[in-house]
Design an enzyme around this catalytic site. Structure first.
Site, PDB file in Angstrom:
ATOM      1  N   ASP A  82       0.276  -1.371   0.123  1.00 30.55           N
ATOM      2  CA  ASP A  82      -0.159   0.387  -0.457  1.00 30.55           C
ATOM      3  C   ASP A  82       0.809   1.240  -0.558  1.00 30.55           C
ATOM      4  O   ASP A  82       1.905   1.028   0.415  1.00 30.55           O
ATOM      5  CB  ASP A  82      -1.405  -0.186   1.206  1.00 30.55           C
ATOM      6  CG  ASP A  82      -1.799   1.344   1.064  1.00 30.55           C
ATOM      7  OD1 ASP A  82      -2.208   1.560   0.355  1.00 30.55           O
ATOM      8  OD2 ASP A  82      -1.814   1.442   2.451  1.00 30.55           O
ATOM      9  N   ASP A  84      -0.273   5.239   1.052  1.00 29.68           N
ATOM     10  CA  ASP A  84      -0.678   5.682   2.030  1.00 29.68           C
ATOM     11  C   ASP A  84      -0.318   5.506   3.340  1.00 29.68           C
ATOM     12  O   ASP A  84      -1.348   4.298   3.471  1.00 29.68           O
ATOM     13  CB  ASP A  84      -1.415   6.476   1.613  1.00 29.68           C
ATOM     14  CG  ASP A  84      -2.274   7.859   0.458  1.00 29.68           C
ATOM     15  OD1 ASP A  84      -1.962   8.144   0.204  1.00 29.68           O
ATOM     16  OD2 ASP A  84      -2.746   6.332  -0.582  1.00 29.68           O
ATOM     17  N   GLU A  91      -1.626  10.328   4.114  1.00 33.34           N
ATOM     18  CA  GLU A  91      -2.733  10.077   2.979  1.00 33.34           C
ATOM     19  C   GLU A  91      -2.577  11.119   2.266  1.00 33.34           C
ATOM     20  O   GLU A  91      -3.088  12.756   2.461  1.00 33.34           O
ATOM     21  CB  GLU A  91      -3.785  10.517   4.049  1.00 33.34           C
ATOM     22  CG  GLU A  91      -4.072   9.124   4.971  1.00 33.34           C
ATOM     23  CD  GLU A  91      -4.575   7.734   4.408  1.00 33.34           C
ATOM     24  OE1 GLU A  91      -5.466   7.643   3.512  1.00 33.34           O
ATOM     25  OE2 GLU A  91      -3.406   6.945   4.593  1.00 33.34           O
ATOM     26  N   SER A 171      -2.112   1.102  -4.458  1.00 35.79           N
ATOM     27  CA  SER A 171      -3.055   2.181  -3.715  1.00 35.79           C
ATOM     28  C   SER A 171      -4.300   2.275  -4.244  1.00 35.79           C
ATOM     29  O   SER A 171      -4.609   2.442  -5.087  1.00 35.79           O
ATOM     30  CB  SER A 171      -2.239   3.217  -3.845  1.00 35.79           C
ATOM     31  OG  SER A 171      -2.533   4.164  -2.691  1.00 35.79           O
ATOM     32  N   GLY A 172      -5.341   2.830  -3.271  1.00 36.96           N
ATOM     33  CA  GLY A 172      -6.184   3.036  -3.790  1.00 36.96           C
ATOM     34  C   GLY A 172      -6.582   4.659  -3.883  1.00 36.96           C
ATOM     35  O   GLY A 172      -7.222   5.296  -3.844  1.00 36.96           O
ATOM     36  N   LYS A 216      -6.991  -4.627  -5.312  1.00 35.17           N
ATOM     37  CA  LYS A 216      -5.556  -5.269  -4.507  1.00 35.17           C
ATOM     38  C   LYS A 216      -5.468  -6.481  -3.994  1.00 35.17           C
ATOM     39  O   LYS A 216      -4.114  -6.901  -4.435  1.00 35.17           O
ATOM     40  CB  LYS A 216      -5.299  -4.544  -2.889  1.00 35.17           C
ATOM     41  CG  LYS A 216      -5.246  -2.867  -3.353  1.00 35.17           C
ATOM     42  CD  LYS A 216      -5.539  -2.559  -1.747  1.00 35.17           C
ATOM     43  CE  LYS A 216      -5.047  -0.673  -2.146  1.00 35.17           C
ATOM     44  NZ  LYS A 216      -4.575  -0.324  -0.392  1.00 35.17           N
ATOM     45  N   ASP A 239      -2.181  -0.846   5.809  1.00 33.22           N
ATOM     46  CA  ASP A 239      -3.218  -0.274   6.871  1.00 33.22           C
ATOM     47  C   ASP A 239      -3.774  -0.005   7.356  1.00 33.22           C
ATOM     48  O   ASP A 239      -5.066   0.119   8.212  1.00 33.22           O
ATOM     49  CB  ASP A 239      -1.717   1.003   7.733  1.00 33.22           C
ATOM     50  CG  ASP A 239      -3.030   1.991   6.591  1.00 33.22           C
ATOM     51  OD1 ASP A 239      -3.403   2.900   7.024  1.00 33.22           O
ATOM     52  OD2 ASP A 239      -2.528   2.006   5.661  1.00 33.22           O
ATOM     53  N   ASN A 242      -8.944  -1.571   3.866  1.00 27.63           N
ATOM     54  CA  ASN A 242      -8.674  -1.602   2.511  1.00 27.63           C
ATOM     55  C   ASN A 242      -7.287  -2.535   1.819  1.00 27.63           C
ATOM     56  O   ASN A 242      -7.912  -3.428   0.648  1.00 27.63           O
ATOM     57  CB  ASN A 242      -9.041  -0.478   0.913  1.00 27.63           C
ATOM     58  CG  ASN A 242      -7.969   0.995   1.471  1.00 27.63           C
ATOM     59  OD1 ASN A 242      -7.304   0.155   2.502  1.00 27.63           O
ATOM     60  ND2 ASN A 242      -7.706   0.909   0.123  1.00 27.63           N
TER      61      ASN A 242
END
Length: 292
Positions: A82, A84, A91, A171-172, A216, A239, A242
């Site tokens: 991930d 952020d 973020e 990443s989202g 993901k 973290d 998601n």
């Protein structure tokens, strides 16, 4: 056979040898092997201790992380990360929101989404909508002035890649940020959402489909299949809520400074160490870290 790894934050390297010996003796462990003086140590165990999580909780109060995992296969061939609050300390959407004057509102939505209280897709659309009409140049400004790398990230990437591992950033967040972070740290590829831009301004919309939890998981499945790797050969780190899908599917799923509700669902929890902890739990000594 299992391996127990104890580690602290590099900035507070005060791991007590007497504590290590006491725990090792109580559990019938093998000789202690120090991976970094006063910072990280490991020893073998004949079985997983019944009181592992009670001891873990006690050690947390001392600033010490404890990870117990099977000895075989712990050095991984792929890293799926991930971005952020994992590879970077911020973020990105929150930083953009500060520039738009809606920081507090967006940060609240972000925190609730990462804790699993809100639907990720809906929360992302709502937050991006609040960024409408920001100039496109704000992305570069945020990257330059607001984004900092998580400590240990350069060493993690350099060392795993020097040992032949593949690294993917999933990443989202947004491609405008993942592309920069991936290039800076040496990831082999990156996947994220795309902020839509019109007439030099953020439109307040994100391209479909949204990359969230399932995307993901799909990335882990797709990339490992392409490389001919099993899921057990993958280390994933994140973290937020998601990230739980990929953390559960990977051979080693690491909750790094994660939200409590996320960490509770993971067997590997790093709350004090930085990203070099991901090297220590694979058995790398500090002396083996690739130079960065």
């Amino acid at each position: 056979m299992f391996i127990a790894t104890l580690l602290t934050a590099p900035s507070a390297a005060t791991l007590d040898a007497a504590l290590v010996d006491s725990l090792r003796n109580a559990w019938g462990g093998g000789d202690a092997q120090w991976l970094a003086p006063d910072e990280a140590v490991e020893f073998t165990l004949p079985k997983r201790p019944d009181n592992q999580w009670d001891v873990w909780a006690d050690l947390q109060g001392m600033g010490v992380d404890l990870v117990i995992q099977p000895e075989q296969g712990r050095r991984k061939k792929m890293l799926l990360a991930d971005m952020d609050s994992t590879m970077i300390q911020q973020e990105c959407i929150d930083e953009l929101a500060d520039e738009a004057g809606v920081g507090d509102r967006v940060k609240d939505i972000t925190a609730r989404a990462m804790n699993g209280e809100l639907d990720f897709d809906g929360a992302l659309k709502e937050r991006v909508g609040l960024l409408a009409d920001l100039p496109e140049t704000v992305i570069g400004d945020v990257l330059t002035n607001r984004i900092t790398l998580m400590p240990g990230g350069r060493a993690l990437l350099a060392t795993m890649k020097a040992d032949g591992a593949y690294a993917a950033l999933v990443s989202g967040g947004f491609t405008a940020f993942t592309a920069h972070v991936a290039q800076t740290l040496g990831f082999d590829e990156n996947r994220a959402n795309t902020l839509l831009i019109a007439d030099g301004k953020l439109s307040g919309e994100v391209a479909m489909p949204i990359l969230g939890r399932e995307a993901k998981v799909a990335a882990l499945q797709d990339i490992s299949a392409r490389l001919g790797l099993t899921h057990d050969e993958v280390m994933a780190v994140g973290d937020g809520a998601n990230d739980l899908g990929m953390l559960g599917l990977a051979g080693a799923g690491v909750a790094l400074h994660a939200k409590p509700s996320v960490a509770a669902q993971c067997d590997i929890r790093i709350n004090h160490g930085d990203l070099t902890a991901l090297l220590y739990i694979q058995g790398y000594a500090n002396s083996e870290f690739a130079s960065v």
